[in-house]
Motif scaffolding. Structure first.
Motif, short mmCIF file in Angstrom:
data_model
loop_
_atom_site.label_atom_id
_atom_site.label_comp_id
_atom_site.label_asym_id
_atom_site.label_seq_id
_atom_site.Cartn_x
_atom_site.Cartn_y
_atom_site.Cartn_z
N LYS A 171 -9.59 -5.09 7.74
CA LYS A 171 -8.42 -5.35 6.88
C LYS A 171 -7.86 -6.72 7.23
O LYS A 171 -6.94 -6.84 8.04
CB LYS A 171 -7.37 -4.26 7.07
N ASP A 175 -2.78 -8.88 1.54
CA ASP A 175 -2.29 -7.65 0.91
C ASP A 175 -2.18 -6.52 1.93
O ASP A 175 -1.26 -5.69 1.85
CB ASP A 175 -3.21 -7.23 -0.24
N ASP A 176 -3.14 -6.45 2.86
CA ASP A 176 -3.10 -5.42 3.90
C ASP A 176 -1.87 -5.58 4.77
O ASP A 176 -1.22 -4.60 5.15
CB ASP A 176 -4.37 -5.49 4.77
N ARG A 214 0.94 -7.10 3.87
CA ARG A 214 2.12 -6.78 3.05
C ARG A 214 2.38 -5.29 3.01
O ARG A 214 3.53 -4.83 3.07
CB ARG A 214 1.93 -7.34 1.64
N ASP A 215 1.29 -4.50 2.90
CA ASP A 215 1.43 -3.04 2.92
C ASP A 215 2.00 -2.59 4.27
O ASP A 215 2.82 -1.67 4.33
CB ASP A 215 0.07 -2.37 2.69
N LEU A 216 1.56 -3.26 5.34
CA LEU A 216 2.03 -2.94 6.68
C LEU A 216 3.53 -3.23 6.80
O LEU A 216 4.29 -2.41 7.35
CB LEU A 216 1.26 -3.79 7.71
N GLU A 260 5.67 -3.42 4.36
CA GLU A 260 6.39 -2.47 3.50
C GLU A 260 6.57 -1.13 4.21
O GLU A 260 7.65 -0.52 4.16
CB GLU A 260 5.60 -2.29 2.19
N PHE A 261 5.52 -0.70 4.90
CA PHE A 261 5.57 0.57 5.64
C PHE A 261 6.55 0.50 6.81
O PHE A 261 7.14 1.50 7.20
CB PHE A 261 4.15 0.90 6.13
N SER A 262 6.73 -0.72 7.36
CA SER A 262 7.60 -0.88 8.53
C SER A 262 9.08 -0.76 8.19
O SER A 262 9.92 -0.66 9.08
CB SER A 262 7.34 -2.24 9.18
N ARG A 263 9.42 -0.78 6.90
CA ARG A 263 10.83 -0.68 6.51
C ARG A 263 11.42 0.70 6.78
O ARG A 263 12.63 0.86 6.86
CB ARG A 263 10.97 -1.04 5.03
#
Length: 556
Positions: A101, A105-106, A108-110, A112-115
């Protein structure tokens, strides 16, 4: 999965800081920071493969999220958090392989998940393995979150290529360099594992495993696992069996081979190499091991048995030390250069086996030529020593005569004690009687620049007492006459006249030396010895020729 069915590297993977070997400083620093509640935003672990980067990352995650706290970190009876982290199934501890990964984009997903905060643990932790594989855009996307993450979020990075990580990322992490495991420490560790597994393995075989693993715990355990599975029950894994399994051969064969090369015994050398080749040893492995032995021969006097990382046993170490004292360092350095060039040659030739045989033959011819040259040097040195001893005896006789004369004239000396300065001057006046004497005195007085000008840029026309007539080339230093005149006055207490002549004069010293060298090289090139060398080594080039003492005297 049944614990007994796991490979050794997974079965004996450290679960707490105390289980880590060779990383005590790192473990203590991290433990103290957690106890003091001074936890960095991101950890960065770097080092070679198999020394515990990902393992340490998991232990740190346990230390941060263990229900019992860092001081009572779970070892046997694991809490729910520690058990989930060990199984890589914890919802708040996400392990990501950056090799698969790598894109922005990978990341960014990480982010986003950290919020979202942690569900069941104190901290949400992202463990990113082989982090150097992330793209430049992915690193840039991570920077802001990495510098000012939420209080509940921690990053743990692991990499073998620290130089590939942008400095802007490294500066935002607390970096830990995990060291290569020491040989003795790794040996004791796999010996304990062998005992736990009831394995029948000799210490010499374990030492070979340590050597091959090069400080990697995972490699050592994988090799041990392979060795134990390769033999039938109740059969010991000794050194010979381990060498066959791992594709290594007995170093004593290589030591004997080297000794025979120096002696020039071609048939025996080729036979030993063919036996080694028949054992399944690849030519590149052979050359690399040969280079290792050369290193020991060159540096054995500055090494200890422990510092060889179990590459040698007591007997081999002693034998190398004995032989190395009889071998000229120049031969070893030439052997090294030939071995390295042969290693490159293996990628070109189709039959590498034949290339190695020719390499060994070349070494034998090379050593025989060098040994002949060394013999001539020894003869020359003996001649020089004889001349020095003779000169010393003459000086001793002169000194004794002076002492006797001084004893006879003690009373006269006390009455008429001469000025020391005048005595020195009287002696120095007779030092310079020729151009050669002038060069010698420049050497004695360490006037290197003056000597260089005299040899390189001056052509002697005439030399008389207190008068030197010369011609010169365009490179002569502008202060040469002034410097030479002042030094001559200083050395002899007399004024010297230095004049320039339109006559060409003699060749400069350097020109004479060059002509003599060219003449000698041409003479040697017409000799049979040179023709023999060129037949063996067509790419060789004759650069210089050195004569022994007698021949130099004749030429002079």
């Amino acid at each position: 999965m049944n614990n007994n069915s796991k490979v050794l590297a997974l079965k004996y993977r450290p679960q707490v800081f105390d289980d880590l070997i060779g990383q005590e400083v790192v473990a203590e620093t991290i433990t103290n920071s957690i106890k003091a509640d001074k936890i960095p935003n991101a950890y960065l672990f770097t080092g070679i493969r198999g020394i515990g980067k990902t393992t340490t990352a998991r232990i740190v995650a346990k230390g941060l999220n263990c229900s019992k706290g860092i001081e009572n970190l779970c070892k046997k009876d694991l809490c729910e958090n520690c058990k989930s982290i060990a199984d890589a199934s914890h919802i708040d501890v996400l392990e990501m392989d950056a090799a698969s990964k790598t894109g922005v984009d990978d990341v960014r997903d990480l982010i986003e998940f950290s919020r979202y905060g942690p569900t069941s643990a104190k901290y949400k932790i992202f463990i990113i393995d082989e982090v150097h594989m992330l793209s430049k855009q992915a690193f840039n996307a991570l920077l802001k979150t990495l510098e000012e993450p939420p209080a509940y979020l921690k990053f743990i990075f692991a990499t073998t290529e620290i130089k590939k990580i942008p400095i802007t990322v490294v500066s935002r992490c607390q970096r830990f360099d995990l060291s290569r495991i020491k040989s003795t420490e790794l040996f004791e560790f796999i010996k304990k594992i062998k005992d736990k597994e009831n394995g029948n393995v000799s210490d010499e075989a374990l030492k070979l495993i340590v050597k091959i693993s090069e400080g990697s715990v995972r490699d050592a355990l994988s090799l041990l696992d392979r060795g134990l599975l390769s033999l039938e029950q109740n059969t010991e894994l000794d050194l010979n069996a381990a060498q066959k399994i791992f594709g290594y051969f007995d170093k004593s064969q290589l030591i004997n081979l080297f000794e025979l090369i120096l002696k020039g015994e071609e048939k025996k050398v080729i036979n030993i190499y063919r036996k080694i080749y028949d054992q399944g040893v690849e030519p590149k492995v052979f050359i690399n091991d040969f280079l290792e032995i050369l290193y020991y021969y060159k540096n054995i006097n500055s090494l200890s048995l422990e510092s060889t990382n179990f590459s040698l046993n007591d007997e081999e170490f002693s034998k190398i030390k004995e032989i190395s004292n009889q071998v000229n360092s120049e031969i070893l350095i030439l052997f090294w250069q030939f071995a390295v060039s042969s290693l490159e040659e293996l990628d070109i030739v189709s039959n590498q086996h034949l290339s190695i045989e020719m390499f060994l033959i070349r070494l034998m011819h090379l050593s025989s030529i060098k040994l002949k040259q060394d013999t001539k040097k020894e003869q020359t040195s003996h001649n020089i020593d004889d001349r020095i001893q003779k000169k010393k005896k003459e000086n001793e006789f002169d000194d004794n005569s002076r002492v006797i004369n001084q004893i006879k004239n003690v009373a006269q000396e006390e009455k008429h004690k001469p000025d020391v300065k005048q005595e020195v001057e009287a002696i120095d006046k007779n030092l310079i009687n020729s151009f050669e004497d002038l060069l010698d005195i420049c050497t004695q007085k360490k006037e290197i620049k003056l000597k260089y000008e005299l040899e390189k840029n001056v052509n002697l026309v005439k030399f008389e007492r207190n008068r030197i007539e010369i011609s010169f080339n365009d490179n002569l230093d502008k202060d040469f006459v002034k410097d030479l005149s002042s030094k001559l006055f200083e050395w002899t207490s007399e004024r010297w006249i230095i004049t320039f002549s339109k006559s060409k004069g003699e060749m400069s010293i350097k020109e004479k030396q060059k002509n003599r060298k060219d003449k000698l090289i041409n003479e040697v090139k017409s000799s049979e010895t040179y023709q023999m060398v060129m037949e063996k080594f067509p790419d060789a080039e004759l650069i210089d020729v050195k004569l022994n003492g007698k021949e130099e005297d004749k030429n002079d």
